[in-house]
Design a protein around this motif. Structure first.
Motif, PDB file in Angstrom:
ATOM      1  N   ILE A 180       0.838  -1.191   0.000  1.00  0.00           N
ATOM      2  CA  ILE A 180       0.000   0.000   0.000  1.00  0.00           C
ATOM      3  C   ILE A 180       0.881   1.251   0.000  1.00  0.00           C
ATOM      4  N   SER A 181       0.637   2.149  -0.978  1.00  0.00           N
ATOM      5  CA  SER A 181       1.448   3.362  -1.076  1.00  0.00           C
ATOM      6  C   SER A 181       0.655   4.634  -0.805  1.00  0.00           C
ATOM      7  N   ASN A 182      -0.675   4.507  -0.670  1.00  0.00           N
ATOM      8  CA  ASN A 182      -1.473   5.688  -0.328  1.00  0.00           C
ATOM      9  C   ASN A 182      -2.653   5.284   0.551  1.00  0.00           C
ATOM     10  N   ILE A 183      -3.168   6.268   1.270  1.00  0.00           N
ATOM     11  CA  ILE A 183      -4.345   6.055   2.115  1.00  0.00           C
ATOM     12  C   ILE A 183      -5.557   6.253   1.218  1.00  0.00           C
ATOM     13  N   ASP A 184      -6.168   5.174   0.845  1.00  0.00           N
ATOM     14  CA  ASP A 184      -7.334   5.233  -0.027  1.00  0.00           C
ATOM     15  C   ASP A 184      -8.503   5.876   0.721  1.00  0.00           C
TER      16      ASP A 184
ATOM     17  N   LEU B  52       3.928  11.927   4.274  1.00  0.00           N
ATOM     18  CA  LEU B  52       3.176  12.188   5.503  1.00  0.00           C
ATOM     19  C   LEU B  52       1.795  12.760   5.199  1.00  0.00           C
ATOM     20  N   MET B  53       1.656  13.406   4.059  1.00  0.00           N
ATOM     21  CA  MET B  53       0.362  13.974   3.661  1.00  0.00           C
ATOM     22  C   MET B  53      -0.700  12.871   3.557  1.00  0.00           C
ATOM     23  N   GLU B  54      -0.287  11.657   3.240  1.00  0.00           N
ATOM     24  CA  GLU B  54      -1.230  10.537   3.169  1.00  0.00           C
ATOM     25  C   GLU B  54      -1.892  10.307   4.519  1.00  0.00           C
ATOM     26  N   VAL B  55      -1.114  10.405   5.587  1.00  0.00           N
ATOM     27  CA  VAL B  55      -1.621  10.166   6.939  1.00  0.00           C
ATOM     28  C   VAL B  55      -2.654  11.221   7.324  1.00  0.00           C
ATOM     29  N   ASP B  56      -2.498  12.436   6.815  1.00  0.00           N
ATOM     30  CA  ASP B  56      -3.425  13.525   7.122  1.00  0.00           C
ATOM     31  C   ASP B  56      -4.874  13.131   6.830  1.00  0.00           C
TER      32      ASP B  56
ATOM     33  N   VAL C 132       2.311  12.901  12.826  1.00  0.00           N
ATOM     34  CA  VAL C 132       1.193  11.960  12.890  1.00  0.00           C
ATOM     35  C   VAL C 132       0.321  12.255  14.110  1.00  0.00           C
ATOM     36  N   ILE C 133       0.949  12.501  15.244  1.00  0.00           N
ATOM     37  CA  ILE C 133       0.196  12.798  16.468  1.00  0.00           C
ATOM     38  C   ILE C 133      -0.582  14.104  16.313  1.00  0.00           C
ATOM     39  N   SER C 134      -0.021  15.067  15.598  1.00  0.00           N
ATOM     40  CA  SER C 134      -0.714  16.350  15.432  1.00  0.00           C
ATOM     41  C   SER C 134      -1.938  16.232  14.531  1.00  0.00           C
TER      42      SER C 134
END
Length: 180
Positions: free
Chosen positions: A81-85, A107-111, A139-141
């Motif tokens: 997996i390379s992106n947050i679908d 990190l933008m994916e995690v947003d 990530v915590i923010s």
């Protein structure tokens, strides 16, 4: 979440459509089924496969689970997996998400996961994003309800640092809007 997970790990699943023909692995606790033969579980394991595309995740959830809207724990670790679908962001009851050992680079994916109000545990280590400076604080923010990250508790100090970073980020965005 005391019911056994629907376990589709180690099945060499490349496409989630392929999972529709799989039978979940038997675990220590037997899987319970409802009258429609769907599993009474709030947990789904898809780890250690070769999944790169999550676009058919809803089909899997609906196929296997008696109450798909109540899915609370998903293990997608050790895939491709390379992106947050966006489909992950629609799982509003999701509390635990394992994504370690994948190919997340930004990190933008995690947003994107910030829309999940109940998400309190996430794993992201083993992705190249963990090498980005400020990874844990970022990530915590963006996930303010986190209690655990990468199998470690989020400390009050980390939360304070994350809030400072988030405040700076918000000020920077506001300044950029003022310039535009």
């Amino acid at each position: 979440m005391c019911s056994a997970p629907v376990d589709l790990s180690f099945k060499c699943i490349g496409s989630l459509e392929d999972a529709l023909t799989e039978e979940p692995s038997a675990g220590l606790r037997p899987l319970k089924r409802d009258a429609t033969k769907k599993y009474v579980s709030r947990s789904l394991r898809l780890s250690n496969n070769i999944i790169s595309d999550l676009s058919h995740l809803h089909a899997i959830i609906n196929h296997f689970l008696a109450e798909p809207s109540r899915l609370a724990w998903v293990d997608l670790s050790f895939n491709d997996i390379s992106n947050i679908d966006p489909v992950l962001c629609e799982l509003h009851e999701l509390r635990i998400l394992y994504l370690h050992g994948n190919n997340l680079c930004s990190l933008m994916e995690v947003d994107r996961l910030g829309v999940l109000p109940s998400l309190h545990t996430v794993t992201l280590h083993g992705n190249s994003i963990e090498n980005v400076r400020g990874y844990r604080s970022h990530v915590i923010s963006v996930l303010p309800h986190l209690k655990m990250m990468d199998f470690s508790a989020v400390t009050p100090t980390e939360r304070d640092i994350a809030q400072i970073l988030q405040h700076r980020h918000n000020r920077k965005k506001a300044a950029q809007r003022g310039i535009n």
